[in-house]
Scaffold this active site. Structure first.
Site, PDB file in Angstrom:
ATOM      1  N   GLU A  74       0.812  -1.220   0.000  1.00  0.00           N
ATOM      2  CA  GLU A  74       0.000   0.000   0.000  1.00  0.00           C
ATOM      3  C   GLU A  74       0.848   1.274   0.000  1.00  0.00           C
ATOM      4  O   GLU A  74       0.309   2.375  -0.155  1.00  0.00           O
ATOM      5  CB  GLU A  74      -0.985  -0.011   1.178  1.00  0.00           C
ATOM      6  CG  GLU A  74      -2.031  -1.112   1.005  1.00  0.00           C
ATOM      7  CD  GLU A  74      -3.135  -1.091   2.045  1.00  0.00           C
ATOM      8  OE1 GLU A  74      -4.286  -1.353   1.667  1.00  0.00           O
ATOM      9  OE2 GLU A  74      -2.851  -0.837   3.232  1.00  0.00           O
ATOM     10  N   TYR A 120     -14.577  21.447  12.411  1.00  0.00           N
ATOM     11  CA  TYR A 120     -13.231  20.843  12.532  1.00  0.00           C
ATOM     12  C   TYR A 120     -12.956  19.915  11.367  1.00  0.00           C
ATOM     13  O   TYR A 120     -11.844  19.831  10.847  1.00  0.00           O
ATOM     14  CB  TYR A 120     -13.119  20.125  13.878  1.00  0.00           C
ATOM     15  CG  TYR A 120     -13.657  21.002  14.970  1.00  0.00           C
ATOM     16  CD1 TYR A 120     -12.958  22.151  15.345  1.00  0.00           C
ATOM     17  CD2 TYR A 120     -14.904  20.768  15.529  1.00  0.00           C
ATOM     18  CE1 TYR A 120     -13.485  23.023  16.280  1.00  0.00           C
ATOM     19  CE2 TYR A 120     -15.440  21.629  16.471  1.00  0.00           C
ATOM     20  CZ  TYR A 120     -14.726  22.758  16.839  1.00  0.00           C
ATOM     21  OH  TYR A 120     -15.260  23.621  17.750  1.00  0.00           O
TER      22      TYR A 120
HETATM   23 ZN   LIG Z   1      -5.556  -0.972   3.714  1.00  0.00          ZN
END
Ligand SMILES: [Zn+2]
Length: 210
Positions: A74, A120
């Site tokens: 990733e 926020y």
């Molecule tokens: Zn992931």
């Protein structure tokens, strides 16, 4: 901050997130720029609760594994964020409960999955685009993040979880926590008559820093 101090900070912040339930098992990864050419990232499958400063992965901006344990696949979408956002110096990716639950809903607005009901969320994240579902490790995830990165600092991967960036690692972690809490509120408020923030105020908030 020296590289050693960055390593210690990565371990401490990941452990803090693990201890408070933002990360479980070996899911999730984070990274921080060491310099313009290298980033420090969490190894593949490593639990946020058990990282060690000396085992973190070092990866070049072109994706080459330079040192330490093997990085997560990733890391490819982290790299796309750094390449497309000069203000991005850290990335946090979680499979946190409420954002992942949100990512599994049908009929989300792909440009912004949560309409703002607190200031926020707008100040920290702005909006949260949805990236369509791809199996974990599919190169299209990184391609899609790269395409959206110029105009967005956080993303929700469908049926998967959030990707959140920041100007440094503390900022990215704070942004990820704010986003997860916003998703929790989203579910608490589900079915209720929500007072949303006006478009006019959203425009003003987007120009402000938290
Ligand atoms: Zn992931």
């Amino acid at each position: 901050m020296t590289e050693q101090e960055q390593r210690i900070q990565v371990v401490a912040l990941a452990k803090s997130m693990f201890d408070r339930g933002y990360a479980t098992g070996g899911a999730g990864n984070l990274s921080v720029k060491i310099d313009d050419n290298r980033l420090l990232t969490t190894p593949t499958g490593a639990s946020f609760g058990r990282l060690e400063p000396d085992n973190l992965s070092v990866v070049s901006m072109s994706g080459e594994h330079l040192a330490g344990n093997r990085p997560s696949k990733e890391v490819a979408f982290h790299l796309e964020l750094y390449r497309n956002r000069p203000d991005c110096n850290a990335v946090v990716h979680l499979h946190s409960t409420y954002l992942t639950a949100l990512s599994c809903l049908k009929g989300l607005d792909s440009e912004n999955v949560m309409r703002a009901f607190t200031p926020y969320y707008v100040m920290r994240v702005g909006q949260l685009p949805l990236i369509p579902y791809y199996n974990p490790g599919d190169k299209q995830i990184a391609v899609s993040v790269g395409e959206l990165a110029k105009n967005n600092s956080a993303f929700l991967l469908a049926n998967h979880g959030p990707i959140v960036s920041g100007k440094d690692l503390l900022d990215a972690v704070d942004n990820a926590e704010e986003l997860e809490e916003t998703a929790k509120l989203f579910f608490i408020l589900s079915g209720q008559n929500i007072a949303y923030i006006s478009d006019e105020n959203i425009d003003i908030l987007k120009r402000k820093k938290p």
